[in-house]
Design an enzyme around this catalytic site. Structure first.
Site, PDB file in Angstrom:
ATOM      1  N   ILE A 173     -18.401  83.902  57.761  1.00 42.30           N
ATOM      2  CA  ILE A 173     -18.281  82.592  57.145  1.00 42.30           C
ATOM      3  C   ILE A 173     -18.643  82.760  55.681  1.00 42.30           C
ATOM      4  CG2 ILE A 173     -18.733  81.328  59.273  1.00 42.30           C
ATOM      5  CD1 ILE A 173     -21.591  80.857  58.337  1.00 42.30           C
ATOM      6  N   ASP A 174     -18.167  81.857  54.851  1.00 46.51           N
ATOM      7  CA  ASP A 174     -18.378  81.983  53.416  1.00 46.51           C
ATOM      8  C   ASP A 174     -19.862  81.893  53.069  1.00 46.51           C
ATOM      9  OD1 ASP A 174     -15.654  82.163  52.991  1.00 46.51           O
ATOM     10  OD2 ASP A 174     -15.421  80.027  52.564  1.00 46.51           O
ATOM     11  N   LYS A 175     -20.195  82.472  51.929  1.00 45.63           N
ATOM     12  CA  LYS A 175     -21.566  82.406  51.427  1.00 45.63           C
ATOM     13  C   LYS A 175     -22.047  80.963  51.306  1.00 45.63           C
ATOM     14  CE  LYS A 175     -24.298  83.626  47.313  1.00 45.63           C
ATOM     15  NZ  LYS A 175     -24.284  84.345  46.011  1.00 45.63           N
TER      16      LYS A 175
END
Length: 255
Positions: free
Chosen positions: A57-59
């Site tokens: 998942i994105d930062k």
């Protein structure tokens, strides 16, 4: 964010056994592959633990991230994401409340300049038909495109904001963030699309995961990560209100 692996394990573990580790990752920490930031995989490696990310998942996204600690479990789990059989659900707080109770965003993605993900068609080609957004095949850009489909339910509306429960049927990079922005409902605090935001985080949360896990009895890995108070700040005044919103989201996604 100054973290050590022991603290991460103690504070953010949702589920752990001999094969996998599921964390409720806070916004602002990368899973892996960041050149300039400490990520979860590197943090664990420095403490003597080898992790194999099952997905990313994105930062800027908080919530569930699944990591294999046994390499033998990694392949069967990642194949479920690749084959689109993993069940995923996200929560997002977006700008604009004029959304249907349930909707479908069927907009293919492409990669543009500077490796930026975009819809594979001009913005003006996006059409809304009732509760569905799509583009005609004739309007697609000549570059390679990737079919991308997201289903959502509107959990609550508050002024000019809405809480959505989303199920990405496909799992493209930045899929939810790009699709919502291009239909005119960017996620609050998203540094890519919410240009006027002064919020301290992006209000996107990886909420639920369901996968087959043949080493368990029954052979199902069914996970949920509760969003922290920072996620709810644009909508909920207190923890009781946040709990009510989360319960409504569960009812909508379980039907």
């Amino acid at each position: 964010m100054d973290l050590d692996w022991r603290s991460v394990r103690e504070e953010y573990t949702v589920f752990a056994d001999a094969a996998v580790l599921a964390l409720n990752k806070p916004s602002g920490i990368s899973v892996t592959g960041e050149r300039h930031d400490t990520d979860l995989v590197e943090l664990a490696r420095a403490a003597g633990t080898q992790l194999y990310p099952v997905h990313r998942i994105d930062k800027v996204t908080s919530g569930l991230v699944l990591l294999a600690t046994d390499l033998a479990a990694h392949g069967p789990l990642t194949r479920q994401f690749n084959n689109q059989t993993a069940r995923k659900a996200y929560l997002a707080i977006v700008s604009g409340a004029d959304l249907p109770d349930r909707g479908e965003i069927d907009l293919p993605l492409s990669v543009g300049r500077k490796n930026r993900v975009r819809i594979a068609a001009p913005r003006e080609a996006i059409k809304r038909d009732g509760d569905r957004w799509s583009v005609e095949e004739a309007d697609l850009l000549p570059a390679k495109n990737y079919p991308s489909r997201t289903l959502f339910s509107t959990v609550a509306r508050h002024g000019d904001r809405a809480l959505l429960a989303l199920r990405p049927v496909t799992g493209r990079r930045h899929q939810i963030r790009v699709q919502l922005a291009w239909i005119g409902h960017p996620i609050l605090g998203d540094p890519l699309f919410d240009r006027t935001a002064t919020l301290p985080r992006t209000h996107l949360h990886s909420w639920k995961l369901g996968l087959a896990a043949d080493w368990l009895a029954p052979p199902i890995l069914d996970l949920e990560a509760t969003p922290g108070p920072d996620f709810w700040e644009p909508l909920a005044r207190d923890t009781d209100e946040a709990a009510r919103l989360l319960d409504t989201a569960r009812q909508l996604t379980d039907t």
